[in-house]
Design a protein around this motif. Structure first.
Motif, PDB file in Angstrom:
ATOM      1  N   LEU A  71       0.835  -1.198   0.000  1.00  0.00           N
ATOM      2  CA  LEU A  71       0.000   0.000   0.000  1.00  0.00           C
ATOM      3  C   LEU A  71       0.875   1.257   0.000  1.00  0.00           C
ATOM      4  CD1 LEU A  71      -2.604  -1.053   2.732  1.00  0.00           C
ATOM      5  CD2 LEU A  71      -2.901  -1.152   0.250  1.00  0.00           C
ATOM      6  N   ASP A  72       0.322   2.329  -0.552  1.00  0.00           N
ATOM      7  CA  ASP A  72       0.992   3.632  -0.518  1.00  0.00           C
ATOM      8  C   ASP A  72       0.442   4.425   0.671  1.00  0.00           C
ATOM      9  OD1 ASP A  72       2.256   6.000  -0.908  1.00  0.00           O
ATOM     10  OD2 ASP A  72       1.165   6.557  -2.740  1.00  0.00           O
ATOM     11  N   VAL A  73       1.259   4.574   1.712  1.00  0.00           N
ATOM     12  CA  VAL A  73       0.803   5.267   2.921  1.00  0.00           C
ATOM     13  C   VAL A  73       1.638   6.525   3.179  1.00  0.00           C
ATOM     14  CG1 VAL A  73      -0.098   3.165   4.012  1.00  0.00           C
ATOM     15  CG2 VAL A  73       2.304   3.805   4.323  1.00  0.00           C
ATOM     16  N   SER A  74       2.228   7.064   2.130  1.00  0.00           N
ATOM     17  CA  SER A  74       3.120   8.209   2.293  1.00  0.00           C
ATOM     18  C   SER A  74       2.410   9.413   2.907  1.00  0.00           C
ATOM     19  CB  SER A  74       3.722   8.599   0.936  1.00  0.00           C
ATOM     20  OG  SER A  74       2.703   8.833  -0.024  1.00  0.00           O
ATOM     21  N   ALA A  75       1.156   9.632   2.529  1.00  0.00           N
ATOM     22  CA  ALA A  75       0.409  10.775   3.080  1.00  0.00           C
ATOM     23  C   ALA A  75       0.197  10.612   4.579  1.00  0.00           C
ATOM     24  CB  ALA A  75      -0.928  10.919   2.360  1.00  0.00           C
ATOM     25  N   THR A  76      -0.206   9.414   4.983  1.00  0.00           N
ATOM     26  CA  THR A  76      -0.437   9.152   6.410  1.00  0.00           C
ATOM     27  C   THR A  76       0.860   9.231   7.195  1.00  0.00           C
ATOM     28  OG1 THR A  76      -2.214   7.649   5.761  1.00  0.00           O
ATOM     29  CG2 THR A  76      -1.494   7.561   8.050  1.00  0.00           C
ATOM     30  N   LEU A  77       1.953   8.720   6.592  1.00  0.00           N
ATOM     31  CA  LEU A  77       3.255   8.805   7.243  1.00  0.00           C
ATOM     32  C   LEU A  77       3.679  10.260   7.441  1.00  0.00           C
ATOM     33  CD1 LEU A  77       5.362   5.964   5.573  1.00  0.00           C
ATOM     34  CD2 LEU A  77       4.694   6.133   7.971  1.00  0.00           C
ATOM     35  N   GLY A  78       3.388  11.088   6.452  1.00  0.00           N
ATOM     36  CA  GLY A  78       3.701  12.512   6.556  1.00  0.00           C
ATOM     37  C   GLY A  78       2.954  13.165   7.699  1.00  0.00           C
ATOM     38  N   GLU A  79       1.691  12.792   7.871  1.00  0.00           N
ATOM     39  CA  GLU A  79       0.894  13.331   8.977  1.00  0.00           C
ATOM     40  C   GLU A  79       1.463  12.891  10.325  1.00  0.00           C
ATOM     41  OE1 GLU A  79      -3.111  12.113   8.353  1.00  0.00           O
ATOM     42  OE2 GLU A  79      -3.368  13.280   6.502  1.00  0.00           O
ATOM     43  N   LEU A  80       1.872  11.623  10.400  1.00  0.00           N
ATOM     44  CA  LEU A  80       2.441  11.116  11.642  1.00  0.00           C
ATOM     45  C   LEU A  80       3.771  11.805  11.972  1.00  0.00           C
ATOM     46  CD1 LEU A  80       1.769   7.263  11.528  1.00  0.00           C
ATOM     47  CD2 LEU A  80       0.992   8.860  13.289  1.00  0.00           C
ATOM     48  N   GLU A  81       4.594  12.012  10.949  1.00  0.00           N
ATOM     49  CA  GLU A  81       5.868  12.687  11.162  1.00  0.00           C
ATOM     50  C   GLU A  81       5.641  14.120  11.642  1.00  0.00           C
ATOM     51  OE1 GLU A  81       7.780  12.319   7.425  1.00  0.00           O
ATOM     52  OE2 GLU A  81       8.456  10.251   7.769  1.00  0.00           O
ATOM     53  N   ASN A  82       4.627  14.762  11.110  1.00  0.00           N
ATOM     54  CA  ASN A  82       4.284  16.114  11.551  1.00  0.00           C
ATOM     55  C   ASN A  82       3.810  16.099  13.000  1.00  0.00           C
ATOM     56  OD1 ASN A  82       3.858  18.979  10.991  1.00  0.00           O
ATOM     57  ND2 ASN A  82       1.665  18.509  11.136  1.00  0.00           N
ATOM     58  N   SER A  83       3.021  15.094  13.344  1.00  0.00           N
ATOM     59  CA  SER A  83       2.545  14.958  14.735  1.00  0.00           C
ATOM     60  C   SER A  83       3.703  14.709  15.691  1.00  0.00           C
ATOM     61  CB  SER A  83       1.527  13.816  14.838  1.00  0.00           C
ATOM     62  OG  SER A  83       0.376  14.089  14.073  1.00  0.00           O
ATOM     63  N   ILE A  84       4.673  13.902  15.245  1.00  0.00           N
ATOM     64  CA  ILE A  84       5.840  13.625  16.073  1.00  0.00           C
ATOM     65  C   ILE A  84       6.633  14.901  16.324  1.00  0.00           C
ATOM     66  CG2 ILE A  84       8.119  12.514  16.033  1.00  0.00           C
ATOM     67  CD1 ILE A  84       6.747  10.099  14.689  1.00  0.00           C
ATOM     68  N   ARG A  85       6.821  15.686  15.269  1.00  0.00           N
ATOM     69  CA  ARG A  85       7.574  16.927  15.419  1.00  0.00           C
ATOM     70  C   ARG A  85       6.866  17.891  16.374  1.00  0.00           C
ATOM     71  NH1 ARG A  85       7.534  18.077  10.670  1.00  0.00           N
ATOM     72  NH2 ARG A  85       5.915  19.680  10.581  1.00  0.00           N
ATOM     73  N   GLN A  86       5.554  18.026  16.223  1.00  0.00           N
ATOM     74  CA  GLN A  86       4.797  18.931  17.092  1.00  0.00           C
ATOM     75  C   GLN A  86       4.791  18.447  18.537  1.00  0.00           C
ATOM     76  OE1 GLN A  86       0.921  19.231  15.283  1.00  0.00           O
ATOM     77  NE2 GLN A  86       1.621  20.599  13.648  1.00  0.00           N
ATOM     78  N   THR A  87       4.643  17.139  18.709  1.00  0.00           N
ATOM     79  CA  THR A  87       4.632  16.569  20.065  1.00  0.00           C
ATOM     80  C   THR A  87       5.983  16.751  20.735  1.00  0.00           C
ATOM     81  OG1 THR A  87       3.001  14.916  19.373  1.00  0.00           O
ATOM     82  CG2 THR A  87       4.215  14.479  21.415  1.00  0.00           C
ATOM     83  N   ARG A  88       7.054  16.526  19.970  1.00  0.00           N
ATOM     84  CA  ARG A  88       8.391  16.700  20.531  1.00  0.00           C
ATOM     85  C   ARG A  88       8.628  18.151  20.927  1.00  0.00           C
ATOM     86  NH1 ARG A  88      11.570  13.819  17.083  1.00  0.00           N
ATOM     87  NH2 ARG A  88      12.027  12.155  18.583  1.00  0.00           N
ATOM     88  N   GLU A  89       8.207  19.081  20.085  1.00  0.00           N
ATOM     89  CA  GLU A  89       8.366  20.501  20.404  1.00  0.00           C
ATOM     90  C   GLU A  89       7.611  20.866  21.671  1.00  0.00           C
ATOM     91  OE1 GLU A  89       7.037  22.464  16.904  1.00  0.00           O
ATOM     92  OE2 GLU A  89       8.932  22.193  15.811  1.00  0.00           O
ATOM     93  N   LYS A  90       6.411  20.312  21.821  1.00  0.00           N
ATOM     94  CA  LYS A  90       5.604  20.593  23.007  1.00  0.00           C
ATOM     95  C   LYS A  90       6.249  20.020  24.261  1.00  0.00           C
ATOM     96  CE  LYS A  90       0.901  20.060  24.834  1.00  0.00           C
ATOM     97  NZ  LYS A  90      -0.462  19.497  24.566  1.00  0.00           N
ATOM     98  N   ILE A  91       6.750  18.788  24.177  1.00  0.00           N
ATOM     99  CA  ILE A  91       7.364  18.139  25.337  1.00  0.00           C
ATOM    100  C   ILE A  91       8.618  18.891  25.775  1.00  0.00           C
ATOM    101  CG2 ILE A  91       8.629  16.081  26.098  1.00  0.00           C
ATOM    102  CD1 ILE A  91       6.679  14.415  24.412  1.00  0.00           C
ATOM    103  N   TYR A  92       9.452  19.280  24.805  1.00  0.00           N
ATOM    104  CA  TYR A  92      10.745  19.865  25.140  1.00  0.00           C
ATOM    105  C   TYR A  92      10.700  21.374  25.338  1.00  0.00           C
ATOM    106  CZ  TYR A  92      13.057  15.440  24.499  1.00  0.00           C
ATOM    107  OH  TYR A  92      13.461  14.145  24.649  1.00  0.00           O
ATOM    108  N   ALA A  93       9.528  21.963  25.214  1.00  0.00           N
ATOM    109  CA  ALA A  93       9.416  23.407  25.416  1.00  0.00           C
ATOM    110  C   ALA A  93       9.579  23.776  26.890  1.00  0.00           C
ATOM    111  CB  ALA A  93       8.075  23.911  24.891  1.00  0.00           C
ATOM    112  N   ASN A  94       9.139  22.906  27.778  1.00  0.00           N
ATOM    113  CA  ASN A  94       9.174  23.220  29.217  1.00  0.00           C
ATOM    114  C   ASN A  94       9.622  22.002  30.020  1.00  0.00           C
ATOM    115  OD1 ASN A  94       7.999  26.035  29.395  1.00  0.00           O
ATOM    116  ND2 ASN A  94       6.369  25.007  28.274  1.00  0.00           N
ATOM    117  N   LEU A  95      10.850  21.595  29.834  1.00  0.00           N
ATOM    118  CA  LEU A  95      11.377  20.460  30.590  1.00  0.00           C
ATOM    119  C   LEU A  95      11.643  20.861  32.037  1.00  0.00           C
ATOM    120  CD1 LEU A  95      13.990  18.947  28.106  1.00  0.00           C
ATOM    121  CD2 LEU A  95      11.759  17.995  28.697  1.00  0.00           C
TER     122      LEU A  95
END
Length: 317
Positions: free
Chosen positions: A29-53
């Motif tokens: 299957l071609d899941v590149s679009a979904t993978l892109g969304e997940l990668e974006n979510s990972i980046r946003q989640t990481r930024e949120k977590i590390y903003a106030n350690l």
């Protein structure tokens, strides 16, 4: 990839990504679009977590099992490294490594604590806790560097000097105190970088420099949060509170003027982009060595003494 307890949201997202890739490969299957969304979510989640350690979370990051250690940085930053061994009195301490190298063509002496990358190596390296012979080896190499007029660079990463009975019998306190005295009077530039844990005299024993820097997610204080909690509350349960009260983060240390510079780490910590972290450190070291070599040796010593003499504050009554 290993995750710390406060990184659980990231772990779940990475698990989803792995499952998606597995399904896509199995069913073509071609899941590149979904993978892109997940990668974006990972980046946003990481930024949120590390903003106030919190301070305790930074302590956890400094101990991350995938975090680069001294020998990694030596390999990535320097060339022509030749490791030197032994204190010429007792033995070679594997927790302390050092030797001659070149930094962008400039001969230097590089010294640091090494923890080990797996269980067997951690035992060999004594978890980065040096014995007296480790500090005497470090001093021997520093005096050699002074003889040949080579700048000294130290990497600090230790939970403390080894506290065992045999270490005390061989003069642990005297070995560290001797290093403090001798490093203060070295005629060559000395640059110290805390790359992980910076606990107690174990860190200070190779930490007297013209410039002292910390990586962003490291700590530097007289005692570890766990041991502080044990002494004050007779339990490790208050280690999070102890980390807050100790004011041990790089931001705290810079605010107290106990370190000169803080080197920013890649988002998520040095272990996420170790080569990028090494490149940042290399540029810092090249610039620091060039600046310090322009200063007369006697003035460097006077400035070093004055800097450390003015640390701390007290009230007379």
């Amino acid at each position: 990839m290993q995750f710390l307890d406060f990184e659980k949201p990231l772990e779940e997202l990475y698990h989803q990504m792995d499952k998606l890739r597995e399904t896509a490969e199995k069913n073509h299957l071609d899941v590149s679009a979904t993978l892109g969304e997940l990668e974006n979510s990972i980046r946003q989640t990481r930024e949120k977590i590390y903003a106030n350690l919190t301070p305790w979370q930074r302590v956890q990051l400094s101990r991350h099992p995938e975090r680069p250690y001294t020998l990694y940085y030596i390999d990535k930053i320097f060339t022509d490294f030749i490791e030197l061994y032994g204190d010429r009195q007792v033995k070679d301490d594997k927790a302390m490594v050092g030797g001659m190298a070149r930094l962008d063509g400039t001969p230097v002496m590089v010294i640091g604590q090494q923890k080990g990358t797996n269980t067997k190596m951690r035992q060999l390296r004594n978890f980065g806790m040096a014995n007296p012979e480790g500090y005497r080896k470090a001093l021997r190499l520093m005096k050699m560097a002074e003889k040949f007029n080579h700048p000294i660079i130290t990497f600090i990463d230790t939970p403390g000097a080894y506290p065992g009975l045999e270490a005390e019998e061989r003069g642990q306190g005297e070995a560290i105190a001797r290093n403090l005295f001798e490093m203060t009077n070295l005629k060559v530039p000395v640059i110290c970088i805390i790359i992980g844990e910076g606990a107690s005299g174990g860190a200070l024993g190779i930490g007297i420099g013209d410039k002292v820097a910390m990586l962003e997610n490291t700590w530097y204080t007289v005692i570890s949060p766990e041991n502080c909690s044990t002494i004050l509350w007779r339990s490790w349960d208050y280690k999070v509170k102890a980390a807050e009260q100790l004011k041990l983060t790089s931001e705290d240390m810079k605010g107290f003027n106990l370190v000169d510079d803080v080197l920013k780490e890649p988002l998520g910590g040095a272990q996420t982009q170790p080569e990028e972290m090494a490149a940042t450190m290399k540029q810092y070291l090249i610039q620091a060595v060039a600046e310090l070599q322009k200063i007369d040796a006697e003035k460097r010593i006077d400035d070093r003494i004055e800097k450390f003499s003015h640390m701390g504050f007290y009230e007379e009554r």
